[in-house]
Design a protein around this motif. Structure first.
Motif, PDB file in Angstrom:
ATOM      1  N   LEU A  19       0.809  -1.216   0.000  1.00 33.56           N
ATOM      2  CA  LEU A  19       0.000   0.000   0.000  1.00 33.56           C
ATOM      3  C   LEU A  19       0.842   1.265   0.000  1.00 33.56           C
ATOM      4  CD1 LEU A  19      -2.811  -0.968   2.539  1.00 33.56           C
ATOM      5  CD2 LEU A  19      -2.768  -1.269   0.076  1.00 33.56           C
ATOM      6  N   ARG A  20       2.074   1.172   0.428  1.00 31.20           N
ATOM      7  CA  ARG A  20       2.937   2.360   0.456  1.00 31.20           C
ATOM      8  C   ARG A  20       3.266   2.859  -0.944  1.00 31.20           C
ATOM      9  NH1 ARG A  20       7.714  -0.017   3.988  1.00 31.20           N
ATOM     10  NH2 ARG A  20       7.266  -1.703   2.514  1.00 31.20           N
ATOM     11  N   TYR A  21       3.149   1.992  -1.943  1.00 26.77           N
ATOM     12  CA  TYR A  21       3.459   2.384  -3.310  1.00 26.77           C
ATOM     13  C   TYR A  21       2.250   2.953  -4.046  1.00 26.77           C
ATOM     14  CZ  TYR A  21       7.612  -0.402  -2.376  1.00 26.77           C
ATOM     15  OH  TYR A  21       8.754  -0.904  -1.823  1.00 26.77           O
ATOM     16  N   LEU A  22       1.113   3.029  -3.397  1.00 28.60           N
ATOM     17  CA  LEU A  22      -0.092   3.574  -4.010  1.00 28.60           C
ATOM     18  C   LEU A  22      -0.197   5.065  -3.701  1.00 28.60           C
ATOM     19  CD1 LEU A  22      -2.646   0.752  -3.085  1.00 28.60           C
ATOM     20  CD2 LEU A  22      -1.321   0.989  -5.191  1.00 28.60           C
ATOM     21  N   ILE A  23      -0.803   5.809  -4.610  1.00 24.35           N
ATOM     22  CA  ILE A  23      -1.005   7.238  -4.368  1.00 24.35           C
ATOM     23  C   ILE A  23      -2.064   7.424  -3.292  1.00 24.35           C
ATOM     24  CG2 ILE A  23      -0.293   7.851  -6.704  1.00 24.35           C
ATOM     25  CD1 ILE A  23      -3.206   8.110  -7.466  1.00 24.35           C
ATOM     26  N   GLN A  24      -2.111   8.604  -2.718  1.00 22.58           N
ATOM     27  CA  GLN A  24      -2.956   8.851  -1.552  1.00 22.58           C
ATOM     28  C   GLN A  24      -4.441   8.588  -1.802  1.00 22.58           C
ATOM     29  OE1 GLN A  24      -1.390   9.562   1.287  1.00 22.58           O
ATOM     30  NE2 GLN A  24      -3.294   9.418   2.450  1.00 22.58           N
ATOM     31  N   PRO A  25      -5.038   9.053  -2.924  1.00 25.29           N
ATOM     32  CA  PRO A  25      -6.469   8.751  -3.130  1.00 25.29           C
ATOM     33  C   PRO A  25      -6.754   7.259  -3.223  1.00 25.29           C
ATOM     34  CG  PRO A  25      -5.771  10.547  -4.545  1.00 25.29           C
ATOM     35  CD  PRO A  25      -4.525   9.978  -3.951  1.00 25.29           C
ATOM     36  N   VAL A  26      -5.836   6.511  -3.815  1.00 27.69           N
ATOM     37  CA  VAL A  26      -6.036   5.058  -3.922  1.00 27.69           C
ATOM     38  C   VAL A  26      -5.888   4.399  -2.557  1.00 27.69           C
ATOM     39  CG1 VAL A  26      -5.212   2.952  -5.039  1.00 27.69           C
ATOM     40  CG2 VAL A  26      -5.245   5.101  -6.302  1.00 27.69           C
ATOM     41  N   GLN A  27      -5.015   4.919  -1.721  1.00 29.55           N
ATOM     42  CA  GLN A  27      -4.886   4.379  -0.372  1.00 29.55           C
ATOM     43  C   GLN A  27      -6.173   4.554   0.429  1.00 29.55           C
ATOM     44  OE1 GLN A  27      -1.461   5.768   1.762  1.00 29.55           O
ATOM     45  NE2 GLN A  27      -0.010   5.143   0.191  1.00 29.55           N
ATOM     46  N   VAL A  28      -6.874   5.657   0.200  1.00 32.77           N
ATOM     47  CA  VAL A  28      -8.168   5.851   0.871  1.00 32.77           C
ATOM     48  C   VAL A  28      -9.146   4.754   0.461  1.00 32.77           C
ATOM     49  CG1 VAL A  28     -10.133   7.402   1.120  1.00 32.77           C
ATOM     50  CG2 VAL A  28      -7.809   8.333   1.075  1.00 32.77           C
ATOM     51  N   VAL A  29      -9.167   4.435  -0.839  1.00 34.57           N
ATOM     52  CA  VAL A  29     -10.025   3.345  -1.319  1.00 34.57           C
ATOM     53  C   VAL A  29      -9.602   2.016  -0.696  1.00 34.57           C
ATOM     54  CG1 VAL A  29     -10.803   2.090  -3.370  1.00 34.57           C
ATOM     55  CG2 VAL A  29     -10.499   4.569  -3.471  1.00 34.57           C
ATOM     56  N   SER A  30      -8.302   1.824  -0.562  1.00 34.65           N
ATOM     57  CA  SER A  30      -7.808   0.572   0.022  1.00 34.65           C
ATOM     58  C   SER A  30      -8.288   0.393   1.457  1.00 34.65           C
ATOM     59  CB  SER A  30      -6.279   0.550  -0.019  1.00 34.65           C
ATOM     60  OG  SER A  30      -5.800   0.622  -1.340  1.00 34.65           O
ATOM     61  N   TRP A  31      -8.241   1.469   2.245  1.00 31.95           N
ATOM     62  CA  TRP A  31      -8.639   1.350   3.647  1.00 31.95           C
ATOM     63  C   TRP A  31     -10.150   1.368   3.834  1.00 31.95           C
ATOM     64  CZ3 TRP A  31      -5.311  -0.744   6.536  1.00 31.95           C
ATOM     65  CH2 TRP A  31      -3.955  -0.505   6.368  1.00 31.95           C
ATOM     66  N   LEU A  32     -10.899   1.535   2.758  1.00 32.59           N
ATOM     67  CA  LEU A  32     -12.354   1.354   2.800  1.00 32.59           C
ATOM     68  C   LEU A  32     -12.754  -0.052   2.373  1.00 32.59           C
ATOM     69  CD1 LEU A  32     -13.626   4.767   1.344  1.00 32.59           C
ATOM     70  CD2 LEU A  32     -13.626   4.012   3.730  1.00 32.59           C
ATOM     71  N   THR A  33     -11.769  -0.897   2.126  1.00 30.19           N
ATOM     72  CA  THR A  33     -12.011  -2.275   1.706  1.00 30.19           C
ATOM     73  C   THR A  33     -11.751  -3.213   2.880  1.00 30.19           C
ATOM     74  OG1 THR A  33     -11.272  -1.702  -0.528  1.00 30.19           O
ATOM     75  CG2 THR A  33     -11.368  -4.038   0.029  1.00 30.19           C
ATOM     76  N   PRO A  34     -12.697  -4.051   3.264  1.00 34.79           N
ATOM     77  CA  PRO A  34     -12.485  -4.951   4.413  1.00 34.79           C
ATOM     78  C   PRO A  34     -11.300  -5.892   4.233  1.00 34.79           C
ATOM     79  CG  PRO A  34     -14.816  -4.827   3.846  1.00 34.79           C
ATOM     80  CD  PRO A  34     -14.086  -4.119   2.762  1.00 34.79           C
ATOM     81  N   ALA A  35     -11.040  -6.329   3.007  1.00 34.13           N
ATOM     82  CA  ALA A  35      -9.956  -7.289   2.781  1.00 34.13           C
ATOM     83  C   ALA A  35      -8.596  -6.705   3.107  1.00 34.13           C
ATOM     84  CB  ALA A  35      -9.979  -7.778   1.329  1.00 34.13           C
ATOM     85  N   THR A  36      -8.447  -5.381   3.048  1.00 35.86           N
ATOM     86  CA  THR A  36      -7.168  -4.762   3.397  1.00 35.86           C
ATOM     87  C   THR A  36      -6.822  -5.038   4.855  1.00 35.86           C
ATOM     88  OG1 THR A  36      -7.562  -3.017   1.772  1.00 35.86           O
ATOM     89  CG2 THR A  36      -5.891  -2.591   3.447  1.00 35.86           C
ATOM     90  N   TYR A  37      -7.786  -4.817   5.743  1.00 38.18           N
ATOM     91  CA  TYR A  37      -7.563  -5.100   7.165  1.00 38.18           C
ATOM     92  C   TYR A  37      -7.393  -6.606   7.395  1.00 38.18           C
ATOM     93  CZ  TYR A  37      -9.453  -0.364   7.656  1.00 38.18           C
ATOM     94  OH  TYR A  37      -9.683   0.982   7.544  1.00 38.18           O
ATOM     95  N   GLY A  38      -8.248  -7.408   6.725  1.00 32.92           N
ATOM     96  CA  GLY A  38      -8.174  -8.843   6.914  1.00 32.92           C
ATOM     97  C   GLY A  38      -6.858  -9.434   6.448  1.00 32.92           C
ATOM     98  N   THR A  39      -6.348  -8.956   5.302  1.00 30.56           N
ATOM     99  CA  THR A  39      -5.074  -9.461   4.785  1.00 30.56           C
ATOM    100  C   THR A  39      -3.933  -9.165   5.742  1.00 30.56           C
ATOM    101  OG1 THR A  39      -5.813  -9.220   2.483  1.00 30.56           O
ATOM    102  CG2 THR A  39      -3.434  -9.294   2.890  1.00 30.56           C
ATOM    103  N   HIS A  40      -3.875  -7.941   6.219  1.00 32.52           N
ATOM    104  CA  HIS A  40      -2.786  -7.555   7.121  1.00 32.52           C
ATOM    105  C   HIS A  40      -2.836  -8.350   8.427  1.00 32.52           C
ATOM    106  CE1 HIS A  40       0.250  -4.797   8.766  1.00 32.52           C
ATOM    107  NE2 HIS A  40      -0.429  -4.876   9.897  1.00 32.52           N
ATOM    108  N   MET A  41      -4.011  -8.449   9.032  1.00 30.57           N
ATOM    109  CA  MET A  41      -4.105  -9.132  10.326  1.00 30.57           C
ATOM    110  C   MET A  41      -3.930 -10.634  10.194  1.00 30.57           C
ATOM    111  SD  MET A  41      -6.949  -7.046  12.571  1.00 30.57           S
ATOM    112  CE  MET A  41      -8.272  -7.100  11.343  1.00 30.57           C
ATOM    113  N   LEU A  42      -4.465 -11.243   9.131  1.00 27.41           N
ATOM    114  CA  LEU A  42      -4.305 -12.684   8.971  1.00 27.41           C
ATOM    115  C   LEU A  42      -2.858 -13.049   8.695  1.00 27.41           C
ATOM    116  CD1 LEU A  42      -7.468 -13.770   6.945  1.00 27.41           C
ATOM    117  CD2 LEU A  42      -6.966 -14.154   9.351  1.00 27.41           C
ATOM    118  N   GLN A  43      -2.140 -12.232   7.943  1.00 22.95           N
ATOM    119  CA  GLN A  43      -0.716 -12.509   7.741  1.00 22.95           C
ATOM    120  C   GLN A  43       0.057 -12.440   9.043  1.00 22.95           C
ATOM    121  OE1 GLN A  43       0.495  -9.715   4.718  1.00 22.95           O
ATOM    122  NE2 GLN A  43       0.007 -11.105   3.038  1.00 22.95           N
TER     123      GLN A  43
END
Length: 230
Positions: free
Chosen positions: A167-191
Motif C-alpha cells: 500500500l505504500r506504493y499507491l497514491i494517496q487517493p487510492v490508499q483511501v479506497v484501500s482502507w475502505l475495503t475490508p480485505a485490506t484489514y483482513g489481509t494484514h491481520m491474517l498474515q
C-alpha cells in the motif's frame, strides 16, 4: 613487528574483509510464496462470499415480494437486518473454518498465532463484508446489478488490498479506497496471525469494526427507508 602481523593476514581477508551472511529471524523456516499469499487469499474469498450473499439477499426478497411481508409485519428494519447478519455470520464462520483446515492440512501453511485470534479476525471481516453486501443489495435494482457491484468490490480488493502491491506504493487517493475495503484489514491481520504469530492488532481491528459499524448504520437507514416507502 607490525609488518610481520600484516604479512600474516590471509590474502582472502585482505581482498574481502567483510562477508555477508543472511539469517532469517522469522519463527518459521517455510517462508515461501504459498505461505505468504494464503492468508490474503482467505481474506479475499471470505469478503467476496459475504458481499455476494449480502448483495443477493435483500434484492431477491424485494423482487420476489417478500419485502411486502416485512412491511406489514411487526418486525422492525433493525431486527430484520440483525437476523440476516446472524444467519450469514454463522454460515461464513463455517466456511472460514473449512478454508483454514484446507490451508493448514492440505497446503501445509503453518499457524503461528492462536485459533482465537484467527477466529476474531474472520468474524470481524465477515461482519464488515456483510455490511457492504447489504448496502449493495439495497442500492441495486436487479440481481444482475448486485452481482456486477459485487464483482467490482472483488476487483478493488484484489488490486488495492495489498495482495500484489504494498500500500505504500499507491497514491494517496487510492490508499483511501484501500482502507475502505475490508480485505485490506483482513489481509494484514491474517498474515500477522498466521505467519508471524501476533495476536489481534487493536488498531487494525478497531478500524475494521468502525468500518463495519458504518456499513451497518447505512444499511439500516436504507432498509428502513425502503420499508417506509412501501
Amino acid at each position: 613487528e607490525m609488518l610481520a602481523q600484516f604479512d600474516a593476514i590471509s590474502p582472502d581477508t585482505m581482498v574481502r574483509p567483510f562477508r555477508s551472511e543472511l539469517t532469517s529471524i522469522a519463527p518459521t523456516s517455510t517462508a515461501d510464496p504459498m505461505n505468504f499469499y494464503a492468508p490474503a487469499v482467505i481474506a479475499l474469498l471470505l469478503q467476496h462470499m459475504a458481499v455476494t450473499f449480502g448483495a443477493l439477499s435483500l434484492v431477491r426478497e424485494r423482487l420476489s415480494g417478500t419485502m411486502e411481508l416485512f412491511r406489514v409485519s411487526p418486525i422492525a428494519s433493525g431486527e430484520a437486518l440483525i437476523g440476516k447478519y446472524l444467519s450469514y455470520l454463522l454460515f461464513g464462520l463455517v466456511m472460514g473454518a473449512v478454508l483454514f483446515l484446507l490451508m493448514y492440512y492440505l497446503l501445509r501453511v503453518p499457524l503461528l498465532g492462536t485459533w482465537w485470534s484467527f477466529g476474531l479476525v474472520v468474524l470481524a471481516l465477515l461482519f464488515t463484508s456483510l455490511g457492504l453486501g447489504f448496502i449493495i443489495s439495497l442500492l441495486a435494482e436487479t440481481e444482475s446489478q448486485a452481482v456486477q457491484l459485487s464483482m467490482i468490490s472483488l476487483l478493488v480488493a484484489v488490486f488495492f488490498s495489498g495482495l500484489f502491491l504494498d500500500l505504500r506504493y499507491l497514491i494517496q487517493p487510492v490508499q483511501v479506497v484501500s482502507w475502505l475495503t475490508p480485505a485490506t484489514y483482513g489481509t494484514h491481520m491474517l498474515q500477522n496471525v498466521i505467519l508471524r504469530g501476533y495476536g489481534v492488532e487493536v488498531l487494525y481491528m478497531t478500524g475494521l469494526l468502525i468500518l463495519g459499524g458504518a456499513f451497518f448504520m447505512v444499511g439500516w437507514i436504507l432498509l428502513q427507508r425502503q420499508m417506509r416507502l412501501g
